[in-house]
Design a protein around this motif. Structure first.
Motif, mmCIF file in Angstrom:
data_model
loop_
_atom_site.group_PDB
_atom_site.id
_atom_site.type_symbol
_atom_site.label_atom_id
_atom_site.label_comp_id
_atom_site.label_asym_id
_atom_site.label_seq_id
_atom_site.Cartn_x
_atom_site.Cartn_y
_atom_site.Cartn_z
ATOM 1 N N ALA A 1 -3.023 -4.556 -10.369
ATOM 2 C CA ALA A 1 -2.500 -3.561 -9.420
ATOM 3 C C ALA A 1 -3.627 -2.680 -8.882
ATOM 4 O O ALA A 1 -3.660 -2.356 -7.689
ATOM 5 C CB ALA A 1 -1.435 -2.717 -10.095
ATOM 6 N N GLU B 1 -1.596 2.668 -16.743
ATOM 7 C CA GLU B 1 -1.868 2.729 -15.300
ATOM 8 C C GLU B 1 -2.832 3.872 -14.998
ATOM 9 O O GLU B 1 -3.683 3.757 -14.113
ATOM 10 C CB GLU B 1 -0.568 2.906 -14.513
ATOM 11 N N ALA C 1 2.784 1.763 -8.121
ATOM 12 C CA ALA C 1 2.097 1.382 -9.356
ATOM 13 C C ALA C 1 2.645 2.128 -10.571
ATOM 14 O O ALA C 1 2.731 1.578 -11.666
ATOM 15 C CB ALA C 1 0.602 1.655 -9.223
#
Lengths: 142, 491
Positions: free
Chosen positions: B328, B311, B66
């Motif tokens: 994700a 992220e 990720a």
């Protein structure tokens, strides 16, 4: 097609979308209908403001048509032989005819493309479009 | 907490865990470099393998993937002008013009350093914010999410260049295209003409590839050009230049990364908008911003800093509430379930070691990813000098493969060709395409949150404090950019 012609086309498309939206159930209607109405108004404004004759830069449709045919041919071949095989053939043919590459380089590119796709497909669990005669599947390669 | 942090660092630096971080980084880079594939695909690839794995190693693998997808996705964005994934859409605005000017290596290096800094800042932000994040996440309801989407839409002004009316028409087209398929508020399918492929809407990857990749390749082929039309800089000096660019814009990096964390941690807004927002904010608030859109390195640094930081932000609601902040993280959530971990406030008490391991892995994977990308950037940047006729067959194949993975149906390939041809006409007539993409990306968010806000609050939501603050920000940014544009015109 110049900016004015595109504005006319977009105005027509937005108007049609607004009319179609009117037939939707209320909860599905509001958002697309208002977006289409605003879009139609903006496109009409662009149409009115666009100069009658505008010089457009870049290649013409006839200049890119040849390459669109190449892509179309790749898709048709993919439907018949499967993507890895079609891509390998496409790479070789394109390099030979458009890239003026020698036969050795074209064959090398075909092998590299086919093998590269099969390796990538296996590593990333990629799927290929279904084909009439899937050559790689028949050979047990995918 | 500091002791636990050091213990987690010790776990990370055991050879087995470290090797899984490296494996994750490798997979993440491979997925990121292919246009059309994103973090969700990468994580999905790893998910079947984590059954029965040691939780530390499994987490190292998943977070490793990720963390770096948005580092590697810079390659196609800069070299081809094609968004490598949903998080690198805005990078094409200045990255590709830089590649055309022969500065691909510099743009790539700046992007990688910015990505690394963004990723590390994102990890630090989670560490600092996690204990107090709960009320902040809960403060964002549908009205605030709607106004954030409107803030994103206000970027259309920046992305339209000197054609604002055409930009707005394109944004409206994007908003309407986003309405194709299932309506969010009622079981009804719109504008599908009975075609099953359109029932789930047009896939973002297919649209992005069609809008940007195909017209560009067709033009390059027809002109018989290379991507780099001007002399190419030597790779080594360019890497140093890229680092200098990032250091010179250090506050932009910090600001964009914090923005990325902020947008990332709001569940539902999605990562596809964060790069546009940070790009727009950078273009509106930077001095001498006239170069944005035609090869300003800050236009690469801002989105790249924020998309990696995002992220980290997206992990906050995932860890605290079990609400995925992005595609994700939705798969990551599945991974947690497989590993027997229950996301929630207990991640800060019972599973603190796991949480801290995630943070460390995120930071370290960003460093590894950047080093790996830098080591090959010079080589990859040379592609910009290859004649289009020799590069195009491989690019077209990669794009077809990427497009096909969206829904794995023939419709993806046909839609790619149709959208690409239409986009070629639009581009030739000087209609800006980025506003269409941003309209499309935000369409669902606008419609869903408008519906929820009106259903839940009537029109009183317009007076919510969060709504007022975001509206003020939108107005201030729009007004600021108009002033900057006017000043530039006067000069």
């Amino acid at each position: 097609m110049n900016a004015r012609a595109i504005a006319v086309l977009l105005t027509a498309l937005f108007t049609a979308a607004a009319a179609v939206s009117w037939t939707f159930p209320p909860r599905a209607r509001v958002y697309p209908m208002w977006v289409a109405i605003v879009g139609a108004a903006l496109a009409a404004l662009t149409w009115l403001r666009a100069p009658r004759s505008e010089t457009v830069s870049g290649p013409t449709l006839s200049e890119i048509a040849r390459y669109l045919w190449w892509i179309g041919a790749l898709l048709v071949t993919t439907g018949i032989l499967g993507l890895p095989t079609a891509s390998a053939l496409f790479a070789a043919a394109f390099l030979k005819h458009e890239g003026k590459a020698g036969p050795g380089a074209s064959v090398g590119a075909a092998i590299a493309t086919g093998v590269g796709l099969l390796v990538l497909g296996a590593a990333l669990d990629l799927r290929w479009p279904p084909a009439l005669i899937d050559v790689t599947r028949l050979l047990g390669l995918s | 907490m500091i002791e636990a942090a050091f213990a987690a660092l010790g776990t990370l630096f055991t050879p087995s865990t470290l090797s899984f971080v490296l494996l994750g980084v490798g997979v993440g880079l491979m997925v990121g470099i292919l246009p059309g594939l994103g973090g969700t695909v990468g994580m999905s690839l790893a998910l079947p393998f984590i059954f029965g794995m040691d939780p530390d190693q499994a987490i190292a693998l998943l977070i490793g993937i990720a963390a770096v997808v948005h580092t590697a996705d810079t390659f196609p964005s800069v070299l081809l002008g094609v968004p490598g994934s949903s998080g690198s859409q805005a990078t094409i605005m200045d990255g590709y013009p830089l590649a055309r000017q022969g500065q691909a290596s510099r743009a790539l290096a700046a992007a990688f350093f910015a990505s690394m800094a963004g990723g590390v800042i994102g990890a630090v932000c989670i560490f600092l914010v996690l204990p107090v994040a709960r009320p902040m996440v809960l403060a964002f309801g549908s009205p605030e999410l709607l106004m954030l989407a409107v803030l994103g839409l206000s970027m259309v002004g920046i992305l339209s260049g000197d054609r604002p009316a055409r930009g707005m028409v394109m944004a409206a087209s994007g908003l309407l295209l986003g309405a194709v398929g299932a309506a969010p508020a009622t079981p009804f399918y719109r504008f599908t003409a009975g075609n099953l492929y359109l029932y789930d809407g047009i896939p973002l990857a297919v649209l992005a590839l069609g809008l940007f990749a195909l017209p560009e390749i067709l033009d390059l082929l027809a002109k018989g050009e290379r991507i780099a039309t001007e002399g190419t800089q030597p790779a080594r000096g360019s890497v140093l230049q890229g680092l200098k660019d990032v250091l010179a814009s250090k506050w932009l990096v910090v600001r964009s990364a914090v923005l990325g964390v902020g947008v990332g941690f709001i569940p539902g807004l999605g990562g596809s908008v964060v790069d546009w927002i940070s790009y727009g904010v950078a273009a509106r608030t930077s001095r001498d911003s006239e170069g944005f859109g035609s090869g300003d390195i800050r236009g690469v640094i801002a989105p790249e800093s924020s998309n990696n930081a995002k992220e980290g932000g997206a992990l906050i609601p995932t860890l605290l509430f079990g609400i995925p902040g992005s595609g994700a993280t939705a798969v990551l959530l599945g991974g947690f379930v497989v590993l027997g971990l229950q996301p929630g406030p207990r991640m800060l008490t019972d599973n603190l070691d796991v949480t801290l391991l995630i943070i460390w892995t995120l930071a370290l994977a960003n460093v590894f990813g950047t080093l790996a990308c830098l080591s090959v950037s010079g080589l990859v940047a040379r592609l910009a000098r290859v004649p289009a006729a020799r590069l195009a067959p491989f690019l077209l194949v990669i794009m077809l493969v990427g497009a096909y993975q969206s829904t794995r149906s023939w419709g993806d390939l046909i839609a790619f060709l149709v959208i690409g041809t239409l986009a070629w006409f639009l581009r030739r007539a000087d209609y800006p395409l980025p506003p269409l993409l941003i309209g499309f990306v935000l369409s669902t968010s606008v419609e869903r949150n408008l519906f929820l806000s009106v259903e839940r609050y009537g029109w009183s939501w317009l007076g919510h404090p969060g709504v007022l603050v975001i509206t003020a920000m939108t107005v201030a940014l729009t007004w600021g950019s108009m002033r900057v544009s006017k000043r530039a015109e006067q000069r």
